[in-house]
Design a protein around this motif. Structure first.
Motif, PDB file in Angstrom:
ATOM      1  N   ARG B  56       0.830  -1.206   0.000  1.00 50.19           N
ATOM      2  CA  ARG B  56       0.000   0.000   0.000  1.00 50.19           C
ATOM      3  C   ARG B  56       0.868   1.262   0.000  1.00 50.19           C
ATOM      4  O   ARG B  56       0.482   2.271  -0.583  1.00 50.19           O
ATOM      5  N   TYR B  57       2.037   1.181   0.644  1.00 52.55           N
ATOM      6  CA  TYR B  57       2.856   2.388   0.694  1.00 52.55           C
ATOM      7  C   TYR B  57       3.361   2.791  -0.683  1.00 52.55           C
ATOM      8  O   TYR B  57       3.602   3.957  -0.955  1.00 52.55           O
ATOM      9  N   ALA B  60       0.520   4.479  -2.251  1.00 53.60           N
ATOM     10  CA  ALA B  60       0.407   5.797  -1.615  1.00 53.60           C
ATOM     11  C   ALA B  60       1.440   6.766  -2.186  1.00 53.60           C
ATOM     12  O   ALA B  60       1.158   7.945  -2.388  1.00 53.60           O
ATOM     13  N   PHE B  61       2.627   6.235  -2.459  1.00 60.79           N
ATOM     14  CA  PHE B  61       3.682   7.091  -3.027  1.00 60.79           C
ATOM     15  C   PHE B  61       3.224   7.672  -4.366  1.00 60.79           C
ATOM     16  O   PHE B  61       3.292   8.885  -4.593  1.00 60.79           O
ATOM     17  N   GLN B  64       0.393  10.148  -4.141  1.00 62.83           N
ATOM     18  CA  GLN B  64       0.858  11.475  -3.724  1.00 62.83           C
ATOM     19  C   GLN B  64       1.604  12.183  -4.847  1.00 62.83           C
ATOM     20  O   GLN B  64       1.467  13.389  -5.036  1.00 62.83           O
TER      21      GLN B  64
END
Lengths: 247, 307
Positions: B56-57, B60-61, B64
């Motif tokens: 998920r990160y 998310a990166f 963003q």
């Protein structure tokens, strides 16, 4: 769930034919545990095989779905507690599933990746984007400001099955009851009861469809124990036949 | 948690409308980054999909990064702050400042009057010097600088031909024969300077805006600026994306995530086209052209232009 008494009876029936030998309850319990673990651990390899193979998604015959159903019998969840900056994992853990921080899924990161994740302003863990790493029998959750609300959904290890028994009393023997162990169907509690005690039974925790496989695997092992190659060979061939059918 | 499933109940209206909702009015026109990331994970990642596995990160990166890029020229989501000027006639740039759109002051009627950036001077760092003009170093041997450069200081103190706003209000920004300072200055003058709205000097390194002596303490300055949209990315629920651009964000994330994976590289060219097309669409949608408003503007076409 597979009834342990039914499996034991079948195993005894086959092994006792022509007075080949007798498997004591203690021997059976050990073999049963081994067989259950073999089948349980085999699920995960099979699942990978199914997922990479031809997709069959007809009702009741989707191998992926069936495999998932069998695995999910061991689903468990637990709230973790913080101690020395780590969150201790449950003792009965087999595989980590989902780590949640106040309802938000945390990502598993490698120790190396975590360093970069923490350094990037776009990936640095926040409460809405938590990350965890595994450290022995515990996990570390980031951001480290998280002090509560960490829960774990996981697969637990199957409990060791137990065929429990009671010996007949003198009066029962006098009244004609054979002097042999009598199956005790009282439910055994693995967390409080003693495995060394002979009373109380615990069924196999595997899916009901695994009964045949359990019998064949126990027979294979029992054949070695009682030095009957024909039993071991028969069970192995039946087991292979079953595996082929399942694929 | 996503709110799009239940938009019309009392929980989604503010107290202004008799509702009990705590969400910001107008929230429904936007979607927060948490929802975007969750939607992406469920719709684009999994068995049998182009992205089989994705932390998920990483999603998310790229979510963003998309918000950052979109903020610059697609979202038209300029931020605006109103600040009262102190006696130093200086303002700090907002913490999430990326670039300015317009800097203006608020006149007595509440109108924003555009302040022009000075073009005759540039911000410079003033090296601290002793009486022998030698540089001054600190204890660690590093060169020291004055708090404010002489350039900025003189710029702020410079006298302007119009010294107060009463004068400006009276003449309403036009030159008049009574304004003696304009004598001989009309020829060769620059139209962008022919106003009485003052000037400012932008010092990006110091992160400050210096205003000239046209201004005085208490003047209201409005800074319209663009941010990267991530000023509050400690909580994705506060990072908002217009719904008109939501699909473009997904497409942009998908393209960026597939192009760096060998398994998805074959489809990357297709996703690139799709992302570009959806970004164009989002830009058009968010340009906010309304037929009625446009018609009113075009009606002005029939007016005589008087010379």
């Amino acid at each position: 769930m597979v009834n342990i008494n039914e499996v034991y009876k079948i195993v005894l029936t086959i092994t006792n034919k022509d007075n080949r030998g007798y498997i004591t309850p203690e021997e059976f319990n050990n073999l049963a545990d081994q067989a259950q673990n073999e089948i349980f651990e085999g699920y995960f390899n099979k699942q990978v095989l199914y997922e990479s193979g031809v997709a069959i998604d007809t009702d009741f015959s989707d191998p992926v779905l069936i495999g998932t159903e069998k695995i999910n019998l061991f689903y468990a969840n637990s709230s973790l507690t913080l101690s020395n900056n780590s969150w201790a994992l449950p003792n009965d853990l087999y595989k980590i599933g989902v780590v949640s921080v106040n309802g938000v899924d945390a990502d598993l990161a490698s120790h190396k990746d975590l360093k970069y994740i923490n350094l990037s302003p776009l990936t640095a863990p926040v409460s809405g984007q938590p990350v965890y790493i595994i450290t022995g029998s515990s996990i570390k959750v980031y951001p480290t400001t998280v002090t509560s609300g960490v829960s774990l959904e996981y697969l637990k290890k199957p409990n060791k099955p137990k065929w429990g028994y009671l010996m007949p009393s003198a009066s029962q023997i006098a009244s004609g009851v054979p002097n042999e162990p009598i199956y005790d169907s009282t439910v055994f509690n693995p967390s409080s009861d003693d495995y060394n005690a002979t009373a109380k039974s615990l069924n196999f925790e595997l899916h009901a469809s695994e009964k045949n496989d359990l019998v064949y695997k126990i027979l294979t092992l029992a054949g070695v124990t009682i030095k009957q190659n024909d039993i071991a060979g028969f069970a192995q061939s039946k087991d292979q036949q079953l595996q082929t059918t399942e694929q | 948690m996503a709110v799009s499933r239940k938009p019309l109940d009392v929980d989604n209206y503010s107290a202004l409308d008799g509702g009990t909702g705590t969400a910001i009015p107008g929230y429904y026109s936007r979607v927060n980054l948490n929802d975007i990331i969750n939607n992406f994970m469920i719709a684009y990642v999994g068995d049998g999909k182009i992205l089989t596995k994705l932390p998920r990160y990483e999603a998310a990166f790229w979510a963003q990064r998309s918000v950052q890029e979109f903020s610059y020229d697609i979202f038209h989501a300029e931020k605006s702050i109103e600040v009262e000027l102190s006696s130093t006639l200086q303002l700090s740039l907002p913490s999430d400042y990326v670039n300015y759109v317009k800097i203006s002051y608020v006149d007595s009627n509440g109108n924003h009057r555009t302040i022009q950036n000075t073009k005759t001077t540039k911000a410079a760092k003033g090296v601290a010097q002793d009486q022998d003009f030698k540089y001054i170093y600190d204890q660690e041997g590093n060169l020291t600088f004055n708090e404010i450069s002489e350039t900025a200081s003189r710029f702020q103190e410079s006298e302007k031909f119009i010294s107060n706003k009463d004068f400006q209000n009276y003449f309403d920004g036009y030159y008049d024969d009574d304004d003696l300072s304009s004598f001989g200055r009309r020829y060769g003058s620059e139209p962008e300077r022919q106003n009485v709205n003052g000037r400012y000097l932008l010092d990006l390194e110091a992160g400050k805006i210096y205003f000239d002596s046209f201004f005085s303490e208490g003047d209201l300055i409005v800074i319209q600026y663009i941010s990267d949209g991530l000023g509050n990315n400690g909580d994705f629920a506060n990072v908002l994306v217009p719904k008109l651009a939501e699909d473009a964000v997904y497409a942009n994330m998908l393209y960026n995530l597939t192009k760096i994976r060998p398994s998805g590289a074959g489809a990357a060219a297709l996703y690139k086209k799709e992302a570009a097309a959806k970004m164009r669409n989002a830009k058009i949608r968010l340009s906010n052209l309304k037929v009625e408003e446009l018609a009113q503007v075009l009606r002005g076409k029939s007016k005589w232009i008087k010379h």
